[in-house]
Design an enzyme around this catalytic site. Structure first.
Site, short mmCIF file in Angstrom:
data_model
loop_
_atom_site.label_atom_id
_atom_site.label_comp_id
_atom_site.label_asym_id
_atom_site.label_seq_id
_atom_site.Cartn_x
_atom_site.Cartn_y
_atom_site.Cartn_z
N ASP A 9 -7.77 24.63 -40.60
CA ASP A 9 -8.55 25.25 -41.65
C ASP A 9 -7.94 26.62 -41.95
O ASP A 9 -7.17 27.15 -41.14
CB ASP A 9 -10.00 25.39 -41.18
CG ASP A 9 -10.91 25.89 -42.29
OD1 ASP A 9 -10.60 25.62 -43.46
OD2 ASP A 9 -11.92 26.54 -41.98
N VAL A 27 0.84 -1.20 0.00
CA VAL A 27 0.00 0.00 0.00
C VAL A 27 0.88 1.25 0.00
O VAL A 27 0.59 2.24 -0.68
CB VAL A 27 -0.95 -0.01 1.22
CG1 VAL A 27 -1.69 1.32 1.33
CG2 VAL A 27 -1.94 -1.15 1.10
#
Length: 951
Positions: free
Chosen positions: A345, A298
Site C-alpha cells: 500500500d 531409526v
C-alpha cells in the site's frame, strides 16, 4: 417503542429525513433508551464478527500435526517393538529420547506462537472507542459497541465514526477514509443525496465505521452496525479466503514423506541383505536382522530436525522482534525470504501519511520548503532556477514577504492544530491544513501573529465551492481581514490583484498565465496545489461581520481578492523506503504499489522510490474491472503501480501473481487491505496505523510501520532458509555416514578383517549404544549452532528461490551421498587399519575388536564434527569466515570433550563398549576423519569452476 423498518438498500440516494423515518428514528431527539436497549438485544453489539478463540489444548496438539513428527512417532513405535522383542530389558532409550525431542518441539512452538499472539494483542490494544449520540433528546456518550441502527450520531473534529451512517446535516465536514478506501486526503461530506450506483469513495452523504472526522461537524443516523457495515463486509471477505501452508511447511512435508520412503527402503534392504548373508536362517537370525534394520532406519531419521527447525525459526522471530516486527506463525519467517513480489500500500506504508508543503510559488518566484512530515525541521529557501532544490541563498526581500503571507494565511484559514508529545509531532484535524502550520514554523513567522489576530467568522469549505475563508480582526492595524484557501482555478477567478513584496498590484493576464504554468507544472509532478488569497474589508463590511458574529453568511465577501501565492503539497515518501526498495530490487524482488490514491500521485511516489520509471503506466481500478483474467495476468507481469483500486482488485492482483508462480507478500494498514493480506503467501500489517481487521488477517505485524523492516525480514528469511539447508545437509550426510558405515561393515566384514572376530552371526562395526551416542552429541548442538550461523554469502545478491526449488535438491543429495560415503569409508578404513586380516595391513593392525571399534567410532564422531564446517555452504570454502560462529565452535569443542570422555572414562567405557586409545589411535582417527573436509573442499572447488566463480 418503535420497531425499525429494514434499512434502505442505498441510503445515500435518499433524503436523510426519509432514511431516519424508515428506521423509526426522530432526527431531533434520537432513539429512546428503551428502543436502543431493545435493538441492541435484537441485533447484538456493534462488533465485527470474530471466530471463536481456539482452545489452548487444541493449539498445543496442533504442534504435532507435522509429517516429520508422524515419522518420528512411527520411529518410537518401532523402537518400543524392538525393545520388547529383545526382552524389554532396561528402558527403551531410543524411544524416550525421540519422545522428549518431539515434546520439546511442541512446547517450543506453542510458547512462541503464544508470545506472538500476545504481542499482536498488545499492539491492537487501545482505549475503548466511544460515540456521542442523541438518546431521549439529550446528548450522551456511549461505547461504540452499544450503537444500534437508528441512533443519531453527533460528529465533531477528531471523532472516530463508530458505525455506517447517513448524514442528516454537515457543516464543513471532512472525513479521513484512508483506512477504508486508501485515499490519503480528507473527503468532504454533505447531507445531499447522491446517485444510488455511486462508488464507495463517492458516497459523500455517508460516513463509515473506522473512519475519522478531520474537520467540521455533523449529525448522521446509523444505518448499519457490526458485520453489516462496510468494514464488516470486508471482514466477511476474509472468511472466503482459505489459509494456505507456507512454502516452508509444504517443503518440510515433502522432505518428511521422502525421508519416510528412505527409512522404509533402508530397513527392507538391510534386512534382506543380512538374511542373504546368514547361512542358517532361524527365527533368532530373522529377529536379529529385523532389529538391525529397524535400528538403522531409526538412525537414518534426523530426530532432532523438528526441534532444531522450531528453535531456528523461534530465534529468527526474536531477531525480527528486535527490529519491531511481530511474527504470528513461526514458519512465516522463512516465507518472506522466498518472496518474489512485495505488494505494498502507499499511504502510511511507503509514505509518511503526513501531508507536507514542498513548494511555494509567488509573484517573485519559486521557493522550496525542506524537511518532511509534521516535525518542523527544515527551512524555506529560494529556488531561482526552478529545479526543486534550494539555491543556498537566504530567503529575503519581496520573496520572503510574499511567502510569509502565503504560509501564515494558509495556517490562519484552517481549523487544525499541530501538537507535540514527547518529541512526536501530530496534526489534530485535516492533514492538508496541518501542512501550512508546519511550513510556517519552518519559516519562523508564526510568532508575529500571536495575539494580533482574533477570529470572528468562517465561510466553510464545501465540495462545490472548493475553498474556505476565515475572518479575523487585526489588532495591529484595527482592520478586519478575510483569508481564503482553496483550489487554484476557483480561487484565482475571485482574485483581481496579486501580492508583490509588501504591496498589491493588478493581476493581469500575463501574471495569471505565469501562475497557471506553475500550477500545471506542480500538478504534473503529482503535487496537490492550493492557492491562498486575502482582502481587507471596508468599514461597512467589517461592521456587518461584527454584527452577524460567527453565525453570519459571508460568502459574498469572497470577491475582489488578492492572490498571495500557490503551494504544492505531497504526502512524502518515507526516507528509508527508497533504500529498501533498491535493496529489494537487488535481491530480485519486485515491489508493486497498490493504492486507492490518485494515479498521478501514485505514479510520482512510485518514481521517487524507484518502484517504476517516471511516466510509467499506472493501472486504475476501473481499468482492472474491465480486464478479464488473461489480460490481468499479462498486466501484472509488466505494471508496477495500481491506483484507485478496491479490495476486490487487490485480491485479483494477488491471485494473478500467485497463478504465475510468484511468492507474494502483501503489506497494508487499512481494512481494505485485509482480504489481500489473507490471500497472499504472507500478509504484513502495520502495527501503528493498521486496523484490527488487518492485524488479524496478517501473519506478520510491523510495530513501527516501516517498509524497510520488510526488506530486513526478507534478508532474515533468506538467512533462515540458508541455515535450514545447512543443518539439513549436515544431519542427512551425517546420518547417511552412520547408515553406510553399518551397512558397509556387514557387507564388507570379510574384506576389512571384521568377520574373523566372531564364530557365528554378524559382527557390527558399531554397537547400538555408540550409534545413539553419535546422534546425541553430533545431531543436536552442532546442527542448532548452524541454525544461527551468520550468512556466509550475500543473501540479497541472488534472486528469490523458485517455488519449485527444493530444500534438498539434486546437488545437495549428491553432496549428502558423497560425504556419507567418505565418512563410511574413513570409519571402516580406520577399523581395517587396526584389525589384522583386512585389506590394509600395517604395523598398527594388532588391536583387539574393542580398541579397533573404538577408534572407528571416534573417527565417525570426528568426521561429523569436521562436517559441520563443510555444511555451512554448498559452494563457499569452509575456510572462508571460518571463525564467525562462536556457537558452532563451542558445539565442536563440546563434542570433542564428550568423545574423549566416552573413550577414556571407565564407567562410560562400560556403558558404551569403548576402550582407551593411545596417541597413535587418536592421530589416525583425526587424519581419517579430516578426509571429509578435504574431499568436500575439492568438490566445492570443482563446482565453483563450473559456475565460473559465481558463488
Amino acid at each position: 417503542m418503535t420497531a425499525p423498518a429494514a434499512p434502505p438498500a442505498a441510503p445515500w440516494s435518499l433524503p436523510g429525513e426519509e432514511v431516519a423515518a424508515a428506521l423509526g428514528t426522530d432526527a431531533r431527539t434520537g432513539l429512546s433508551s428503551a428502543d436502543a436497549a431493545a435493538r441492541l438485544a435484537a441485533d447484538g453489539p456493534n462488533e465485527l464478527p470474530r471466530k471463536p478463540p481456539v482452545p489452548a489444548w487444541r493449539r498445543f496438539l496442533a504442534q504435532f500435526a507435522d509429517p516429520l513428527v508422524y515419522l518420528l512417532i512411527l520411529a518410537i513405535v518401532i523402537s518400543v517393538i524392538a525393545w520388547v522383542l529383545e526382552g524389554a530389558h532396561g528402558v527403551p532409550v531410543d524411544a524416550l529420547v525421540i519422545l522428549a525431542v518431539i515434546t520439546l518441539n511442541a512446547v517450543l512452538g506453542f510458547v512462541q506462537e503464544n508470545k506472538a499472539a500476545d504481542a499482536v494483542a498488545a499492539l491492537s490494544a487501545m482505549t475503548q472507542a466511544s460515540s456521542t449520540v442523541l438518546r431521549d433528546g439529550a446528548r450522551v456518550s456511549i461505547p461504540s459497541a452499544q450503537l444500534v441502527v437508528g441512533d443519531v450520531l453527533i460528529l465533531g473534529e477528531g471523532d472516530q465514526v463508530g458505525a455506517d451512517a447517513r448524514l442528516l446535516s454537515a457543516a464543513s465536514l471532512r472525513v479521513i477514509e484512508s483506512s477504508l478506501t486508501g485515499e490519503a486526503d480528507a473527503v468532504s461530506k454533505r447531507a445531499d443525496a447522491v446517485a444510488a450506483d455511486a462508488d464507495l469513495a463517492d458516497r459523500t452523504a455517508m460516513v463509515y465505521r473506522g473512519t475519522s472526522v478531520a474537520q467540521g461537524s455533523g449529525q448522521a443516523v446509523v444505518t448499519a452496525t457490526g458485520g453489516a457495515t462496510e468494514m464488516g463486509a470486508i471482514a466477511r471477505m476474509l472468511d472466503a479466503v482459505e489459509d494456505e501452508d507456507t512454502p516452508l511447511e509444504r517443503e518440510i512435508t515433502r522432505v518428511s514423506k521422502m525421508l519416510g520412503g528412505i527409512v522404509v527402503a533402508i530397513a527392507v534392504v538391510v534386512v534382506a541383505t543380512l538374511l542373504a548373508l546368514t547361512p542358517e536362517r532361524t527365527a533368532d537370525s530373522f529377529i536379529d536382522a529385523l532389529l538391525l534394520g529397524v535400528s538403522l532406519a531409526v538412525a537414518a531419521v534426523p530426530e532432532g530436525l523438528p526441534a532444531i527447525l522450531s528453535v531456528v525459526l523461534a530465534l529468527g522471530v526474536q531477531r525480527m522482534a528486535l527490529h519491531r516486527a511481530v511474527v504470528k506463525k513461526l514458519s512465516s519467517v522463512e516465507t518472506l525470504g522466498s518472496a518474489s513480489v512485495i505488494c505494498s500500500d502507499k499511504t502510511g506504508t511507503l509514505t509518511r501519511s503526513e501531508m507536507t508543503i514542498q513548494e511555494v510559488v509567488t509573484a517573485s518566484g519559486s521557493t522550496v520548503v525542506t524537511g518532511i512530515g509534521y516535525e518542523p525541521n527544515g527551512h524555506v529557501a529560494p529556488d531561482a532556477d526552478g529545479d526543486g532544490h534550494p539555491d543556498g541563498e537566504p530567503l529575503t526581500g519581496a520573496l520572503r514577504e510574499e511567502v510569509t503571507v502565503v504560509l501564515s494565511g494558509g495556517a490562519m484559514a484552517s481549523d487544525t492544530e499541530l501538537a507535540e508529545d514527547d518529541g512526536v509531532w501530530s496534526v489534530v484535524g485535516d492533514p492538508t491544513e496541518g501542512s501550512f502550520l508546519v511550513a510556517e514554523l519552518k519559516l519562523g513567522t508564526q510568532g508575529s501573529r500571536e495575539g494580533r489576530f482574533t477570529r470572528v467568522g468562517m465561510v466553510p469549505f464545501t465540495s462545490e465551492r472548493k475553498l474556505m475563508s476565515v475572518l479575523y480582526t487585526d489588532a495591529k492595524h484595527g482592520t478586519t481581514i478575510l483569508m481564503s484557501k482553496g483550489a487554484p482555478d476557483v480561487l484565482m477567478e475571485r482574485c483581481t490583484r496579486v501580492r508583490v513584496g509588501e504591496v498589491d498590484q493588478p493581476l493581469d493576464a500575463a501574471a495569471r498565465a505565469e501562475f497557471s504554468a506553475h500550477i500545471a507544472d506542480m500538478s504534473g509532478r503529482a503535487l496537490r496545489t492550493l492557492a491562498v488569497a486575502y482582502r481587507d474589508l471596508d468599514a461597512d463590511e467589517a461592521a456587518a461581520v461584527a454584527a452577524a458574529g460567527t453565525d453570519g453568511v459571508f460568502d459574498h465577501l469572497e470577491q475582489g481578492l488578492t492572490l498571495a501565492g500557490v503551494v504544492g503539497i505531497i504526502d512524502p515518501a518515507r526516507p528509508e523506503a527508497a533504500a529498501a526498495v533498491a535493496e529489494a530490487h537487488r535481491a530480485g524482488v519486485r515491489v508493486l504499489m497498490i493504492t486507492g490514491d490518485h494515479p498521478a500521485t501514485a505514479g510520482r511516489i512510485a518514481a521517487d522510490l524507484g518502484i517504476a520509471a517516471p511516466g510509467a503506466r499506472v493501472l486504475t481500478g476501473r481499468e482492472l474491472s474491465d480486464m478479464d483474467d488473461a489480460a490481468l495476468t499479462d498486466a501484472v507481469g509488466r505494471v508496477n503501480v495500481y491506483a484507485r483500486v478496491a479490495p476486490e482488485h487487490k485480491l485479483r492482483i494477488v491471485g494473478a501473481l500467485k497463478a504465475q508462480g510468484q511468492t507474494v507478500a502483501m503489506t497494508g494498514d487499512g481494512v481494505n487491505d485485509a482480504p489481500a493480506l489473507r490471500a497472499a503467501d504472507i500478509g504484513v500489517a502495520m502495527g501503528v496505523t493498521g486496523t484490527q481487521v488487518t492485524k488479524e488477517a496478517a501473519t506478520m505485524v510491523l510495530a513501527d510501520d516501516n517498509f524497510a523492516t520488510i526488506v530486513a525480514a526478507v534478508r532474515e528469511g533468506r538467512r533462515i532458509f540458508d541455515n535450514i539447508k545447512k543443518f539439513l545437509r549436515y544431519l542427512l550426510s551425517s546420518n547417511m555416514g552412520e547408515v553406510l558405515t553399518v551397512f558397509g561393515g556387514v557387507v564388507l566384514a570379510g574384506v576389512i578383517g571384521l568377520a574373523g572376530h566372531s564364530d557365528s552371526g554378524v559382527v557390527l562395526p558399531l554397537v547400538a549404544t555408540q550409534i545413539l551416542w553419535i546422534n546425541l552429541i553430533t545431531d543436536s548442538g552442532p546442527a542448532l549452532a548452524m541454525g544461527v550461523d551468520p550468512s556466509v554469502e550475500d543473501v540479497m545478491a541472488r534472486p528469490p528461490r523458485r517455488p519449485d526449488e527444493r530444500v534438498i535438491d539434486a546437488a545437495m543429495w549428491r553432496g549428502v551421498l558423497l560425504i556419507g560415503a567418505v565418512m563410511a569409508a574413513a570409519t571402516l578404513g580406520t577399523l581395517d587399519i587396526f584389525l589384522p586380516g583386512g585389506l590394509i595391513e600395517t604395523s598398527l593392525s594388532v588391536d583387539d575388536l574393542a580398541t579397533a571399534r573404538t577408534a572407528a567410532f571416534t573417527t565417525l564422531v570426528l568426521a561429523q564434527l569436521f562436517n559441520t564446517v563443510n555444511s555451512r555452504s554448498e559452494t563457499v570454502s569452509a575456510f572462508r569466515h571460518l571463525l564467525v560462529n562462536k556457537w558452532l565452535w563451542g558445539a565442536i569443542a563440546l563434542g570433542v570433550v564428550l568423545q574423549v570422555a566416552v573413550v577414556e572414562v571407565p564407567f562410560l567405557q562400560a556403558a558404551f563398549s569403548t576402550a582407551s586409545l593411545d596417541l597413535a589411535h587418536w592421530a589416525v582417527a583425526v587424519a581419517m576423519a579430516s578426509l571429509v573436509l578435504w574431499v568436500d573442499e575439492l568438490r566445492k572447488l570443482v563446482r565453483r569452476a563450473r559456475l565460473g566463480g559465481r558463488v
